[in-house]
Design a protein around this motif. Sequence first.
Motif, short mmCIF file in Angstrom:
data_model
loop_
_atom_site.label_atom_id
_atom_site.label_comp_id
_atom_site.label_asym_id
_atom_site.label_seq_id
_atom_site.Cartn_x
_atom_site.Cartn_y
_atom_site.Cartn_z
N VAL A 20 0.81 -1.26 -0.11
CA VAL A 20 0.23 0.21 -0.11
C VAL A 20 0.90 1.24 0.05
O VAL A 20 0.77 2.37 -0.59
N ASP A 21 2.12 1.10 0.42
CA ASP A 21 2.99 2.38 0.73
C ASP A 21 4.33 1.98 -0.10
O ASP A 21 4.85 0.82 -0.09
N LEU A 22 4.73 3.29 -0.58
CA LEU A 22 6.17 3.10 -1.24
C LEU A 22 6.85 4.53 -1.21
O LEU A 22 6.20 5.62 -1.35
N ALA A 23 8.25 4.63 -1.14
CA ALA A 23 9.03 5.68 -1.08
C ALA A 23 10.22 5.59 -2.15
O ALA A 23 10.76 4.53 -2.15
N GLY A 24 10.05 6.23 -3.10
CA GLY A 24 11.31 6.05 -4.11
C GLY A 24 11.80 7.12 -4.74
O GLY A 24 11.62 8.50 -4.41
N ARG A 25 12.78 7.02 -5.70
CA ARG A 25 13.40 7.96 -6.36
C ARG A 25 13.01 7.90 -7.62
O ARG A 25 12.83 7.09 -8.61
N VAL A 26 12.68 9.35 -8.37
CA VAL A 26 11.89 9.48 -9.69
C VAL A 26 13.10 8.86 -10.71
O VAL A 26 14.10 9.53 -10.37
N THR A 27 12.78 8.00 -11.66
CA THR A 27 13.86 7.69 -12.68
C THR A 27 13.24 8.18 -14.05
O THR A 27 14.17 8.45 -15.11
N ARG A 28 11.98 8.30 -14.23
CA ARG A 28 11.50 8.89 -15.50
C ARG A 28 10.17 9.66 -15.34
O ARG A 28 9.37 9.20 -14.37
N SER A 29 9.92 10.96 -15.96
CA SER A 29 8.77 11.58 -15.58
C SER A 29 8.34 12.30 -16.71
O SER A 29 8.84 12.79 -17.56
N ALA A 30 7.00 12.20 -17.01
CA ALA A 30 6.26 12.77 -18.11
C ALA A 30 5.22 13.67 -17.26
O ALA A 30 4.36 14.17 -18.07
#
Length: 328
Positions: free
Chosen positions: A66-76
């Motif tokens: 249900v939960d996640l934290a991360g680093r953006v690797t690609r964004s549109a």
Amino acid sequence: MSTFRAVRIDVQSGAQSADYVEMTEDELMPGDVDLAVLYSAINYKDGLAVTGKAPVVRRFPMIPGVDLAGRVTRSAHAGFAPGDLVVATGCGLGEAHFGGFAQKARLPGEWLVKLPGALTPARAMTIGTAGLTAMFCLFALERHGLSPADGMAVVSGASGGVGSFAVALLAQAGWRVAAITGRPAEADYLRSIGAAEILTREDFSSPGKALQTQRFAAGVDTVGGATLANMLAQTRFDGAIAACGNVGGMDLPASVAPFILRGVSLLGVESVRPRINLRREAWARLATDLDVAMIDAMCEIIPFDQALERARSIVGGKIRGRVVIEMR
Ligand code: NDP
């Protein structure tokens, strides 16, 4: 195409199973932002999903979490760029959209909140859905007009994830907090996060009188059933209980007496829908109100290969505070 490791829930001939698998990026679900997941966390709902004890999963296969934290690797998405640290909770993650028990995720940018300055990804996951839900409960009580001057607050399921954050946030906001727990051994832990009184689960778990001695001005209930009915029956004039959980049952064997004779209110709280502005407000306040040492005291960090086993054990009520999964 690079591969990544994930927990996947499948169903075959009506039987559900969960296991670690290798997946490829082209198997990810649609979304305008890709993430390297750094941390996830274990919620009660994840336990229900991996054990199949309740119909939490709404499509198969599914990656729970249900939960996640991360680093953006690609964004549109205009709001995010590679390198941003972000958090996502609820929004159907782990139910209808692939969730956090994976090294990679792809999801709509409107579900994401950039991590407020002081919060690391691990601390954001210690908070996660549990802390966000507790924050929403406090918002509901405050918007009802309640403040510490009105009397004592009560929290059920206090040593669990939502309960721990409810105790901490209420105490931080100046409330004197009574913590209901079925685990007397957790009394010192509960005091360390802000509980002033420890109450026994058994005293709340059997049906009681419709109106009882008025003890509490406000409350956060994660249990439901007779516990919620007794909390309502012990709430003072014009007080309110924010109800968000059902670990003790879906039913509510209560009377209308507290509502019509004491003006007590029952405030429903859910933290799944995106409502991005409310989420941003909640994360900003969580980042400033909670002491980082206290967040760390609520957290146990486990490696990804233990996530499935620990998710199975949460439905037995055996987890204290928050179990955070490190993806590396
Ligand atoms: P946890 O398992 O971490 O905490 C639940 C706590 O409840 C336990 O630690 C235990 O605390 C107590 N408990 C367990 N079993 C029982 C029982 N049979 N009777 C009474 N008390 C019990 O779960 P979470 O904190 O993650 O979630 C709590 C509830 O909130 C769940 O029902 C979950 O689905 C719900 N929830 C709802 C959300 C929403 O959007 N509305 C969002 C997040 C969670 P102790 O030992 O101290 O008594």
